[in-house]
Design a protein around this motif. Structure first.
Motif, short mmCIF file in Angstrom:
data_model
loop_
_atom_site.label_atom_id
_atom_site.label_comp_id
_atom_site.label_asym_id
_atom_site.label_seq_id
_atom_site.Cartn_x
_atom_site.Cartn_y
_atom_site.Cartn_z
N CYS A 193 -0.03 67.19 42.71
CA CYS A 193 -0.70 66.16 42.01
C CYS A 193 -0.12 66.84 40.41
CB CYS A 193 -2.72 66.98 41.93
SG CYS A 193 -2.39 68.42 41.70
N THR A 194 -0.63 67.01 39.05
CA THR A 194 -0.09 66.88 37.73
C THR A 194 -0.18 68.46 37.82
OG1 THR A 194 -2.34 67.05 36.88
CG2 THR A 194 -1.36 64.97 36.80
N LEU A 197 3.17 69.28 39.09
CA LEU A 197 4.46 68.21 37.92
C LEU A 197 4.41 68.32 36.86
CD1 LEU A 197 5.76 65.70 37.48
CD2 LEU A 197 4.24 64.80 36.27
N THR A 198 3.83 69.82 35.81
CA THR A 198 3.76 70.46 34.54
C THR A 198 4.80 71.88 34.72
OG1 THR A 198 1.15 69.88 34.44
CG2 THR A 198 2.17 70.92 32.64
N ASP A 208 8.04 67.43 28.09
CA ASP A 208 7.91 66.04 27.65
C ASP A 208 7.16 65.40 26.65
OD1 ASP A 208 5.21 66.83 28.09
OD2 ASP A 208 4.91 66.00 28.74
N LEU A 216 6.94 60.32 30.38
CA LEU A 216 5.48 60.54 31.61
C LEU A 216 4.58 60.22 31.76
CD1 LEU A 216 8.13 63.10 32.78
CD2 LEU A 216 8.18 60.69 34.42
N ASP A 217 3.71 58.85 32.08
CA ASP A 217 2.57 59.11 31.44
C ASP A 217 1.67 59.22 32.76
OD1 ASP A 217 0.43 58.00 30.31
OD2 ASP A 217 0.19 56.34 31.58
N ARG A 218 1.34 60.01 32.80
CA ARG A 218 0.33 60.77 34.25
C ARG A 218 0.00 59.87 34.90
NH1 ARG A 218 2.95 64.77 31.16
NH2 ARG A 218 2.84 66.62 32.34
N ILE A 221 2.08 57.37 36.89
CA ILE A 221 2.88 57.76 37.86
C ILE A 221 2.02 57.61 39.05
CG2 ILE A 221 4.26 60.38 38.53
CD1 ILE A 221 4.79 60.76 35.47
N TYR A 222 0.91 58.43 38.91
CA TYR A 222 0.48 58.82 39.89
C TYR A 222 0.23 57.50 41.13
CZ TYR A 222 1.48 63.67 39.72
OH TYR A 222 1.70 64.73 38.90
N HIS A 227 5.91 58.37 44.94
CA HIS A 227 6.39 59.03 44.20
C HIS A 227 7.10 60.53 44.27
CE1 HIS A 227 5.06 63.19 41.51
NE2 HIS A 227 5.68 62.25 40.65
N GLN A 229 9.02 64.43 44.02
CA GLN A 229 9.59 64.64 42.83
C GLN A 229 10.90 65.69 42.90
OE1 GLN A 229 6.44 66.54 39.96
NE2 GLN A 229 6.97 68.38 41.09
#
Length: 629
Positions: A193-194, A197-198, A208, A216-218, A221-222, A227, A229
């Motif tokens: 989840c975010t 990513l953060t 970002d 990278l728009d959350r 992406i999800y 996906h 990373q």
């Protein structure tokens, strides 16, 4: 005489001060060190867009940060993330790779032997492996435990679950050739989840807020089908530390025949990161469509460079982001005049894994290999026989007790002797609640093999009630197996005029490999509601028993006082007392019996005694049955 000494002292002091204040011709950094002889840290950002045959689009973000070797490594950095440098220095990491993946890479449609899929297609969940520069096994295990906790806090994930010896393994050559200093672990059920990513974005110099990472728009992406990373670092004394941060996303455009950069990410690319040495966007078209078939593809946006690889496997369109700004944003648009009909390169054999059997006692693990029917390439032995080598690496939890002597291999539907097919094997049996089982096996198949399969029988173990997860009825996951083909190398060579770390990695000798599915094994689970029922029943009985006893014991004194007060209040006057005596004499009732009838009744009546005895009997029986169980 004194005057001459004073004059000489002043002259020496003047010359000394001139020596101190003379100009220093050197370059001094912000930290006070001479930077003329120290190599500078560098950062580059790249984005590769690639249309897929099923009308989806692959967006691959690639960020590279380098820190040259220096005496201040780990203390003073300008672009390189200090937290990563400290990890490398503290835990003596030679190489590390960490990936967070949601979804599964579709090898049939999205490719299996091109450099991008070979290096960036990862199994679902979390995968972590590391090579240490530590001599002893005990020190490596202790360092691995500390590293998992550090990464868990750094990326806000459950990586610390890999610290246990039951969650990681030590492969020798099936995953990556090493000298026993490699540790490998996977968490198939880890959600991405975010929160993951953060902290990954915080390792970038511009995060970002600017550059390619600003796309990278959350939600975009999800919402994708896949996906992943990834963070990979290499450290040595010659080149320092090199970090590769990649993010691969498979998106579904709203319009299958036309899509643009702004439609995919809902944002515009208005310039590069000010700290980036290079910032480029690539559009890769599989095959040679862009230069030969103009009736199929139409690009809106002038590319700075168009080139093909050495064998015309793909066409690359290059866009330099530094030429664009807020007044003129970069937006690449692709219009398909005709449907894209091109097959991506496949691996020699397509691998899949599944379970066989039924029940909660035993079963079998099966790995199926199907020919891709697009190549007969292989090696030749002394008898001029063509063969293909396949390496299988599989980690099985300790509660899945695999019997490796039950290995059966089928080639084109016929069972074969393991000696004829297995060229090399290394088995590490599992140990209950100590370590998982590891299988490393190299197989040898004829080049014209259409299908092959291998099976292994296993028994399902029993766990302690404290070892079950909250969702135990869902089942337990077996991590993905890795199937690699050491004789097949995936590489693409582009002209040297394109200076790109991403395309430079395509030139490496990447072994073709693929991950299988994650297996879900149902184990025998206890009735978790039974302890709850027993606890509830016992507590109810004890509450009734002790509540009644306390109530009875506490009510005795109060009841007597209440009856005494009520007796005083009900004491009749003189006239009513005379009337009652006269009536008693007339009816022949004695005064003592009348007084006894007026006295209070006993508090502990037969009903109360019966209730107390019954509750005590139920409590004793319940206690007996609980101890018996």
């Amino acid at each position: 005489m004194m005057a001459s000494h004073t004059f000489l002292s002043l002259l020496l002091f003047y010359l000394y001060t001139l020596h101190l204040v003379r100009p220093i011709h050197c370059s001094v950094g912000s930290n006070g060190f001479d930077t003329t002889s120290i190599p500078k840290e560098e950062f580059s950002e790249e984005l590769l867009l690639k249309p897929l045959p099923d009308h989806k689009v692959l967006a691959h973000f690639h960020f590279t940060s380098t820190s040259p070797p220096s005496s201040s490594n780990g203390k003073h950095h300008h672009l390189f993330p200090k937290s990563i440098a400290q990890l490398v220095k503290k835990y003596k990491i030679r190489e590390l790779e960490l990936s967070f993946t949601q979804g599964r890479w579709n090898y049939d449609r999205w490719g299996a032997s091109d450099p991008l899929s070979t290096a960036n297609a990862k199994p679902p969940g979390v995968e972590l492996w590391a090579l240490f520069d530590i001599p002893t096994k005990e020190e490596i295990d202790a360092t691995w435990r500390n590293l998992t906790h550090s990464l868990s806090g750094l990326f806000c994930a459950s990586i610390n679950f890999l610290e246990s010896s039951t969650s990681h393994s030590t492969p020798l050559w099936g995953f990556l050739p090493n000298d026993g200093d490699l540790r490998y672990g996977a968490l198939p059920r880890e959600a991405v989840c975010t929160e993951n990513l953060t902290p990954w974005l915080k390792l970038l110099p511009c995060r970002d807020k600017a550059g390619i990472a600003s796309l990278l728009d959350r939600p975009s992406i999800y919402r994708g089908h896949y996906h992943s990373q990834r963070l990979k670092l290499r450290s040595d004394r010659l080149n320092g530390i090199v970090i590769e941060q990649t993010l691969s996303v498979v998106l579904q455009p709203s319009d299958r025949t036309s899509w643009s950069l702004h439609q995919l990410f809902k944002k515009s690319l208005t310039g590069k990161c000010a700290l980036a040495k290079s910032s480029k966007v690539f559009l890769e078209i599989e095959g040679n469509l862009g230069s030969q078939n103009e009736n199929i593809l139409e690009l809106v946006g002038d590319a700075d460079m168009v080139t093909n690889d050495q064998h015309d496997h793909s066409t690359i369109y290059q866009y330099n982001v530094e030429r664009y700004s807020e007044h003129e944003a970069l937006d690449i648009r692709v219009n398909w005049k005709n449907p894209l009909q091109v097959s991506f390169p496949q691996a020699p054999l397509h691998a899949s894994r599944f379970l066989m059997g039924s029940g909660n006692e035993r079963g079998s693990i099966a790995i199926s290999l199907q020919s891709a029917r697009n190549t007969t390439k292989g090696l030749y032995d002394g008898s001029n026989n063509c063969f293909t080598r396949v390496v299988i690496f599989q980690v099985v939890p300790w509660y899945v007790k695999v019997y490796y002597h039950t290995l059966r291999i089928y080639v084109d539907g016929e069972i074969r002797d393991t000696k004829d097919v297995v060229e090399k094997i290394n088995v590490t049996p599992s140990e209950d609640k100590v370590s998982p089982g590891t299988l490393e096996m190299m197989l040898r198949f004829p080049c014209r093999t259409i299908s092959a399969a291998l099976t292994l029988d296993f028994d399902k173990g029993f766990l302690h009630i404290d070892e079950y997860p909250p969702d135990a009825n869902q089942g337990f996951d077996i991590p993905s197996a890795l199937v690699s083909f050491p004789d097949f190398i995936s590489r693409r060579i582009y002209p040297d005029s394109i200076r790109s770390p991403l395309l430079q990695s395509y030139k490496g000798r990447n072994v073709v490999k693929s991950y299988t599915e994650v297996l879900l094994v149902p184990l025998t689970t206890p009735d978790f509601s039974m302890p709850y029922n027993v606890i509830t029943f016992t507590c109810t009985v004890l509450a009734l028993y002790f509540g009644s006893m306390v109530n009875v014991l506490r009510r005795r004194v109060g009841e007597e006082e209440r009856l005494a007060k009520s007796k005083d209040k009900r004491r009749p006057g003189l006239i009513p007392l005379l009337i009652s005596k006269i009536s008693n004499k007339v009816r022949g009732i004695k005064e003592d019996s009348a007084n006894q009838s007026q006295s209070s009744q006993p508090i502990l009546g037969p009903k109360v005694v019966f209730k107390v005895v019954l509750i005590a009997l139920i409590a004793v029986l319940g206690h007996y049955f609980l101890n018996a169980n």
